[in-house]
Design a protein around this motif. Structure first.
Motif, PDB file in Angstrom:
ATOM      1  N   ALA A 124       0.406  -1.209   0.265  1.00 21.30           N
ATOM      2  CA  ALA A 124       0.056   0.007   0.018  1.00 21.30           C
ATOM      3  C   ALA A 124       0.879   1.125  -0.196  1.00 21.30           C
ATOM      4  O   ALA A 124       1.682   1.465   0.360  1.00 21.30           O
ATOM      5  CB  ALA A 124      -0.906  -0.317   1.189  1.00 21.30           C
ATOM      6  N   GLU A 125       0.031   2.111  -0.717  1.00 22.09           N
ATOM      7  CA  GLU A 125       1.634   3.791  -0.850  1.00 22.09           C
ATOM      8  C   GLU A 125       0.861   4.631   0.838  1.00 22.09           C
ATOM      9  O   GLU A 125       2.211   4.933   0.999  1.00 22.09           O
ATOM     10  CB  GLU A 125       0.418   4.553  -1.491  1.00 22.09           C
ATOM     11  CG  GLU A 125       0.745   3.961  -3.461  1.00 22.09           C
ATOM     12  CD  GLU A 125       0.539   4.747  -4.398  1.00 22.09           C
ATOM     13  OE1 GLU A 125      -0.066   6.139  -4.711  1.00 22.09           O
ATOM     14  OE2 GLU A 125      -0.065   4.276  -5.132  1.00 22.09           O
ATOM     15  N   SER A 126      -0.049   3.557   1.559  1.00 13.90           N
ATOM     16  CA  SER A 126      -0.221   4.668   2.584  1.00 13.90           C
ATOM     17  C   SER A 126      -0.972   4.197   3.722  1.00 13.90           C
ATOM     18  O   SER A 126      -2.426   3.551   3.077  1.00 13.90           O
ATOM     19  CB  SER A 126      -0.918   6.283   2.112  1.00 13.90           C
ATOM     20  OG  SER A 126      -1.796   6.084   2.091  1.00 13.90           O
ATOM     21  N   PHE A 127      -0.979   4.091   4.388  1.00 16.14           N
ATOM     22  CA  PHE A 127      -2.041   2.925   5.356  1.00 16.14           C
ATOM     23  C   PHE A 127      -3.278   4.202   5.887  1.00 16.14           C
ATOM     24  O   PHE A 127      -4.001   3.262   5.463  1.00 16.14           O
ATOM     25  CB  PHE A 127      -1.536   3.276   6.961  1.00 16.14           C
ATOM     26  CG  PHE A 127      -2.163   2.741   8.114  1.00 16.14           C
ATOM     27  CD1 PHE A 127      -2.452   1.758   8.296  1.00 16.14           C
ATOM     28  CD2 PHE A 127      -2.684   3.717   8.534  1.00 16.14           C
ATOM     29  CE1 PHE A 127      -3.287   0.942   9.215  1.00 16.14           C
ATOM     30  CE2 PHE A 127      -3.997   3.370   9.869  1.00 16.14           C
ATOM     31  CZ  PHE A 127      -4.446   2.094   9.998  1.00 16.14           C
ATOM     32  N   GLU A 128      -3.324   5.063   5.703  1.00 18.05           N
ATOM     33  CA  GLU A 128      -4.924   6.250   5.468  1.00 18.05           C
ATOM     34  C   GLU A 128      -5.259   5.538   4.455  1.00 18.05           C
ATOM     35  O   GLU A 128      -6.549   5.682   4.258  1.00 18.05           O
ATOM     36  CB  GLU A 128      -4.099   7.518   5.627  1.00 18.05           C
ATOM     37  CG  GLU A 128      -4.110   7.866   7.472  1.00 18.05           C
ATOM     38  CD  GLU A 128      -2.396   7.955   7.384  1.00 18.05           C
ATOM     39  OE1 GLU A 128      -2.043   7.176   6.318  1.00 18.05           O
ATOM     40  OE2 GLU A 128      -1.239   7.729   8.055  1.00 18.05           O
ATOM     41  N   GLY A 129      -4.564   5.334   3.387  1.00 19.54           N
ATOM     42  CA  GLY A 129      -5.288   5.101   1.714  1.00 19.54           C
ATOM     43  C   GLY A 129      -6.336   4.337   1.707  1.00 19.54           C
ATOM     44  O   GLY A 129      -6.590   3.916   0.688  1.00 19.54           O
ATOM     45  N   ILE A 130      -5.763   2.598   2.176  1.00 15.77           N
ATOM     46  CA  ILE A 130      -6.510   1.054   2.027  1.00 15.77           C
ATOM     47  C   ILE A 130      -7.945   1.691   2.546  1.00 15.77           C
ATOM     48  O   ILE A 130      -8.150   2.231   4.186  1.00 15.77           O
ATOM     49  CB  ILE A 130      -6.077   1.145   3.421  1.00 15.77           C
ATOM     50  CG1 ILE A 130      -4.201   0.283   2.696  1.00 15.77           C
ATOM     51  CG2 ILE A 130      -6.329  -0.661   3.110  1.00 15.77           C
ATOM     52  CD1 ILE A 130      -3.798  -0.358   3.841  1.00 15.77           C
ATOM     53  N   PRO A 131      -8.733   1.331   1.513  1.00 16.65           N
ATOM     54  CA  PRO A 131     -10.227   1.359   2.136  1.00 16.65           C
ATOM     55  C   PRO A 131     -11.036   0.603   3.415  1.00 16.65           C
ATOM     56  O   PRO A 131     -10.337  -0.533   3.791  1.00 16.65           O
ATOM     57  CB  PRO A 131     -11.014   0.807   1.213  1.00 16.65           C
ATOM     58  CG  PRO A 131      -9.716   1.237  -0.421  1.00 16.65           C
ATOM     59  CD  PRO A 131      -8.238   1.290   0.595  1.00 16.65           C
ATOM     60  N   ALA A 132     -11.429   0.574   3.975  1.00 22.55           N
ATOM     61  CA  ALA A 132     -11.984  -0.083   5.507  1.00 22.55           C
ATOM     62  C   ALA A 132     -12.573  -1.518   4.007  1.00 22.55           C
ATOM     63  O   ALA A 132     -13.294  -1.432   2.945  1.00 22.55           O
ATOM     64  CB  ALA A 132     -13.322   0.278   5.831  1.00 22.55           C
ATOM     65  N   ASN A 133     -12.321  -2.585   5.171  1.00 17.65           N
ATOM     66  CA  ASN A 133     -12.764  -3.886   5.350  1.00 17.65           C
ATOM     67  C   ASN A 133     -11.868  -4.280   3.928  1.00 17.65           C
ATOM     68  O   ASN A 133     -12.105  -5.308   3.354  1.00 17.65           O
ATOM     69  CB  ASN A 133     -14.249  -3.863   4.287  1.00 17.65           C
ATOM     70  CG  ASN A 133     -14.885  -3.278   5.604  1.00 17.65           C
ATOM     71  OD1 ASN A 133     -15.071  -3.868   6.851  1.00 17.65           O
ATOM     72  ND2 ASN A 133     -16.004  -2.954   5.157  1.00 17.65           N
TER      73      ASN A 133
END
Length: 299
Positions: free
Chosen positions: A233-242
């Motif tokens: 992932a490019e960023s932790f925050e950018g990962i969609p939920a679920n």
């Protein structure tokens, strides 16, 4: 892939040799309804994913199907045959050959031409097709010849796949540490020349990692022994939920496969199995994280 009369003929043979469309569907992973559509002319093309699954079954030999992932021995005689054909076309380096055939890994080609890896049938078939080497002249056994994809498949733009190593769950943490230190898988290949591999379509992300899962915390979605393909992932925050993710919580910590759930200001890594643990996380205590993009039950 555009459906031609030749492809229909080979697909019919594969259906007959494997005991019908339903059995071919089970073996290839392509829906039986789609196989029927390909045969009856209701569609004029096969999607890239389904084509990659069907290619190993589209052979002229009577013994169907050759197992996916079976390799051709990389003998000195075979390498000499290939290098002679390269010279005749003015191709002098693995990088030039990689560009010539439309492959995407110079490192893999270097290892193939030096004899450090066996040939995967599709990569060898693509190489032979573009170097115009007649299959009948190859210094390989008849059994190995039967694994090769017909030349017209790649002449028509067939989907090529490449091997990537499968990292065991026990070695996941050290593998991620290595990647973060030098950014490549060269050390893994060098230390594990006979590593188990899985085939993925060429053109996908070069940093995709294949892990073999250990444990039942993600059942029934992911079972013990499944191979999963993971994209960093490019960023932790950018990962969609679920989303199902693979994460390492510290440089020396265990690697976990969990479902990322966001609950207001709180984010947790949860197990699909009710008996599995739930881990509260923040961006600060994630050392590495990637998104699971595919599950492969069998190599």
């Amino acid at each position: 892939m555009k459906i031609t009369n030749e492809i229909i003929r080979r697909l019919r043979e594969a259906v007959e040799a494997n005991g019908g469309a339903v059995m071919l569907s089970r073996k290839s992973g392509v829906d039986a309804a789609n196989i029927s559509r390909y045969l009856n002319g209701k569609v004029n093309s096969i999607g890239d994913d389904n084509w990659a699954k069907l290619v190993p079954f589209l052979r002229d030999e009577e013994s169907f199907p050759a197992a996916r992932g079976v390799t051709v021995s990389n003998t000195p005689a075979l390498r000499e045959c290939i290098k002679d054909a390269m010279m005749s076309k003015g191709i002098t380096t693995p990088a030039e050959l990689t560009r010539h055939i439309g492959y995407d890994s110079v490192h893999t080609m270097e290892r193939l031409l030096s004899g450090k890896l066996p040939w995967f049938p599709d990569v060898l078939s693509l190489t032979l097709t573009h170097l115009e080497i007649d299959y009948d002249t190859l210094p390989v056994s008849q059994a190995e010849k039967s694994l090769l994809t017909p030349p017209e498949v790649y002449q028509a733009g067939g989907v090529l796949v490449r091997p990537i190593p499968v990292v065991s769950w026990a070695n996941a943490a050290s593998h991620l540490s290595t990647l973060q230190s030098d950014g490549s898988i060269d050390r893994f290949w060098n230390n594990n020349p006979n590593a188990e591999t899985v085939l993925v379509p060429v053109g996908g992300r070069r940093d995709t990692i294949a892990f073999k899962v250990s444990g039942i915390s993600m059942e029934p979605k992911i079972s013990d022994g499944d191979v999963i393909l993971v994209e960093p992932a490019e960023s932790f925050e950018g990962i969609p939920a679920n989303k199902v993710v693979v994460a390492q919580l510290s440089p020396d910590g265990d690697v976990v496969c969990k479902r990322l759930r966001r609950q207001g200001a709180t984010t947790v890594l949860a197990s699909d199995n009710p008996e599995g643990r739930i881990i509260p996380v923040t961006a600060e205590n994630i050392c590495w994280i990637g998104v699971v993009v595919k599950r492969i039950s069998e190599l």
